[in-house]
Write a protein that holds these residues in place. Structure first.
Motif, PDB file in Angstrom:
ATOM      1  N   TYR A 234       7.568  56.458 -36.688  1.00  0.00           N
ATOM      2  CA  TYR A 234       7.845  55.097 -36.219  1.00  0.00           C
ATOM      3  C   TYR A 234       6.643  54.188 -36.465  1.00  0.00           C
ATOM      4  O   TYR A 234       6.765  53.100 -37.037  1.00  0.00           O
ATOM      5  CB  TYR A 234       8.203  55.133 -34.732  1.00  0.00           C
ATOM      6  N   TRP A 237       6.087  53.399 -40.149  1.00  0.00           N
ATOM      7  CA  TRP A 237       6.999  52.400 -40.698  1.00  0.00           C
ATOM      8  C   TRP A 237       6.698  50.997 -40.181  1.00  0.00           C
ATOM      9  O   TRP A 237       6.811  50.014 -40.917  1.00  0.00           O
ATOM     10  CB  TRP A 237       8.456  52.783 -40.422  1.00  0.00           C
ATOM     11  N   THR A 240       3.716  49.927 -42.138  1.00  0.00           N
ATOM     12  CA  THR A 240       4.135  49.639 -43.518  1.00  0.00           C
ATOM     13  C   THR A 240       4.769  48.255 -43.601  1.00  0.00           C
ATOM     14  O   THR A 240       4.424  47.450 -44.476  1.00  0.00           O
ATOM     15  CB  THR A 240       5.146  50.697 -44.011  1.00  0.00           C
ATOM     16  N   ARG A 301       8.429  58.155 -46.473  1.00  0.00           N
ATOM     17  CA  ARG A 301       7.534  57.628 -45.438  1.00  0.00           C
ATOM     18  C   ARG A 301       6.092  57.552 -45.951  1.00  0.00           C
ATOM     19  O   ARG A 301       5.434  56.522 -45.851  1.00  0.00           O
ATOM     20  CB  ARG A 301       7.634  58.524 -44.202  1.00  0.00           C
TER      21      ARG A 301
END
Lengths: 480, 480
Positions: A234, A237, A240, A301
């Motif tokens: 989590y 991301w 990111t 990921r």
């Protein structure tokens, strides 16, 4: 050159720096980490010096082109010198060159570190370290808007010519309003990321530090293992996504926030930036699938995180990409040169410049076949001012030239070929980690003091987009 | 596009190639090396195909810009295909891709080889290999003079604007006379070097092969250990001198031979080229003294040889420079991008382009301080045509772009980082040996067939200075 005015303005900026040095003080009290004295003393030294300069040199307020260059460049140098005081006074970093390297790395949002054990530092000092990123990221945008239109180069010129809306035609009469709008977007995005990171289990302190480093595309973490230390998909991301957003032209964020999605989407640089992000992620996924990662989800990921982290010149890490295949490593090395969009907090050459360079080459090919045809380089349907194009071409030549010369100097300090070239690519592009002995699980501690100063200069050149710094060493600059 | 005329001209060139394929035949008879049949058959195949094209396609002689590009690019491709026949038919090289790689490497004066044991080949085949260098080196100058004025780019345009004398104002009405003069200088220098090498103990055959490879800045040797095999300081210095001369603009040689030394010396590119040569040699001497070589004389001999060999893009070797220090290796890697002078047989970006790029950047800095001043880039006191400057800037961007993309592709074929980047630098710059697994004591045999084709294309792009090749894949090229 009006030296008095230059020093007076630098004084004002140092007083401002003194104020920001007090921001981590309450955290120091809260954590009881013993760095309060160092922070307060640093703030006082900075503010007193600033006041001395500000009140000692009275002058008119007629800022010419030359003072603009001098103030900007010297401000970054002064900030890196005085901003290094908390590291030195708290005993976190022993050597002054190391402290200045770390601070310049912070303000320029490079994220290259000489620390071998980040977690051993007082929390408030690490917050100051993250804050240098945030001030640098924000500062560059403000400086871009406040200074660059006079300089005739870079982001602002590009904004003016190519980005519709608040930054374009109506920009000049109210440049400070524009700066405030962008500042607002920056604060908003930082707050949203902080909240999202806290939802993922980070405490306020760590969430804030990482949000600072993300939105500024800096890369300093509070953990030795960087973002990877949290081991959370989590969090990966979220980071990111916000690294990607930080690499976007902030005036497009403003458009989008005002609901003008279509206008933002029409921007060719944004599309190109998105295309590079997706393309690079795809190549990394293909190179890593089955070789490094068995699960496609896990592969995606880590690959997406690394592609975005390097492309946006953030430099956060979740894995040791030197264990990846040569093609993956070379792709990351190339992304270091690309960087984010113009008007973003990212470094590198910038997507727009590369896009326009590509089009310039296309026009040259076209002219070979149609020698008498007149064709200008276009961006988002509008012809690009030839002077802007000349400036971009000069910038590219200087960027590659500085990379080549600085790499040779770094090799002369004893680094191997890959480390020499990549240490320069990673600092000139304001990324942070490179390859070789300055890779994602290494640091810059082992480099000689001279080498660190060379890289510190590279960070400054990269962050101020070369011209602003280089013009100061140009002989006619100092002539009447 | 007049396809018929293009094919007809290619036919004429293939007939010419057939003739040159017979040159090594008498040597084959003399040595009795068994390659006579392969040479004669290759010559026949080339000449018959050529005759078929030449007589099969009748057309007017109205050569337009487009046919010029197509003829030049396709001629180099056809020469490399038909020129590969002797290697294949004599059994010297088993795989067609290897043979084409070796031949393209020859004609483009790259000097990269896939041979692991050069000395096992028939002597006449090695002579053909050296001859491809000589034809390519000479051919490029002739092609530059005959084709480039129509193309509006590169050497010829630069000649016309900047080099006084036979190549400048009076050039257009008698371009073939100019070509003959330059050809004459080329033959003369080759003869002088052949004689000097024979005085050093080489036989005629070896002296001729090495003179061919030197004047063309090629680098193919008849020995596995390259020039180092002769172990002679005298031969090293003769080759160093002639490599240096081959990297000079040949119209300056003509001036010098006519006694106009001063005119030649006024040329800024020559001075810059000399400066780079001396500077690079000095750095190598400093890096090697005491570390690699104890004797200064020996150090100078090897350092000067390597600096000149790489700078001129020849690629001859007398030592394994991968044993040198990182700074020496990085310097050599940078020299690969510089190359010789415009109008020389050397490859790379060329000294003049880099000099003008540097001046363009200077002008950009000047314009920051004096935004309203008009200042053009100058060369040898004369302003450079802005269109020439635009072309140079486009060339530089494309050169770096192709280097980056091709390096990534080579990494994808399985090469490590350094080998991937250096294999491209060494072929795009027409040097030959690189670093890593394609270093001075290695060869290109281990690269995949696909990788060899990519590098073959790089050689072609580098030798024809990118635009000439790239324009063929430009969509509007093929439109009416």
């Amino acid at each position: 050159m009006n030296i008095r005015l230059t020093l007076r303005l630098l004084g004002a900026l140092l007083i401002f720096l003194g104020g920001t040095l007090l921001v981590p003080a309450p955290f120091s009290l809260w954590f009881g980490d013993g760095a309060l004295g160092a922070l307060v003393l640093s703030a006082l030294l900075s503010a007193i010096t600033g006041a001395g300069l500000f009140f000692g040199f009275r002058s008119g307020n007629d800022l010419s082109l030359r003072e603009g260059f001098a103030v900007v460049t010297l401000a970054w140098v002064f900030f890196s010198l005085f901003g290094a005081l908390p590291f030195l006074l708290s005993g976190s970093i022993a050597h002054p060159v190391d402290a200045v390297f770390e601070t310049m790395s912070g303000f320029t949002t490079t994220g290259a570190t000489i620390l071998t054990d980040i977690e051993s530092l007082p929390q408030s000092i690490l917050l100051w370290r993250a804050l240098t990123h945030w001030l640098g990221g924000m500062g560059i945008i403000v400086l871009s808007l406040a200074i660059l239109p006079m300089l005739g180069i870079g982001g602002m010129q590009l904004f003016k010519a190519e980005v519709p809306g608040p930054t374009a035609d109506r920009l000049k009469p109210r440049i400070q309003d524009t700066a405030k709008l962008l500042w607002g977007v920056y604060v908003l995005l930082t707050m949203v990321e902080t909240l999202l990171l806290m939802l993922g289990g980070m405490n306020l302190y760590e969430a804030l530090c990482h949000a600072f480093a993300t939105l500024a595309t800096g890369g300093f973490s509070t953990r030795n293992a960087s973002v990877g230390a949290f081991g959370s998909g989590y969090i990966d991301w979220v980071v990111t996504l916000f690294m990607f957003l930080a690499g976007v032209n902030f005036s497009l964020h403003y458009h989008a926030l005002r609901g003008r999605w279509r206008d933002a989407w029409k921007n060719e640089e944004l599309r190109c930036y998105l295309g590079i992000t997706l393309g690079a992620t795809l190549v990394l996924v293909l190179a890593n699938q089955g070789r490094v990662y068995a699960s496609l989800f896990e592969n995606l990921r880590y690959s997406a995180f690394q592609a975005v982290s390097i492309l946006t010149t953030t430099g956060f890490g979740t894995t040791d990409f030197e264990q990846w295949s040569p093609v993956a490593q070379l792709l990351l090395a190339l992304l270091m040169f690309i960087g984010g969009c113009a008007g973003s907090t990212g470094g590198g050459i910038k997507v727009m410049r590369l896009l326009l360079l590509f089009r310039h080459a296309q026009v040259q090919l076209f002219r070979l076949i149609h020698p008498r045809a007149v064709r200008l380089v276009k961006f988002s349907g509008q012809p690009v001012n030839p002077e802007v194009m000349q400036s971009i071409l000069g910038f590219f030549a200087l960027y590659i030239g500085i990379f080549a010369i600085a790499s040779a100097i770094m090799a002369a300090t004893g680094l191997d070929l890959v480390s020499a070239a990549m240490s320069v690519a990673a600092t000139l592009g304001n990324i942070g980690p490179g390859l070789g002995s300055v890779g994602p699980v290494d640091n810059y501690a082992h480099i000689t003091a001279f080498g660190k100063l060379v890289l510190t200069l590279c960070m400054l050149l990269g962050r101020l987009e070369i011209f602003t710094v280089l013009v100061l060493v140009f002989p006619t600059f100092w002539r009447k």
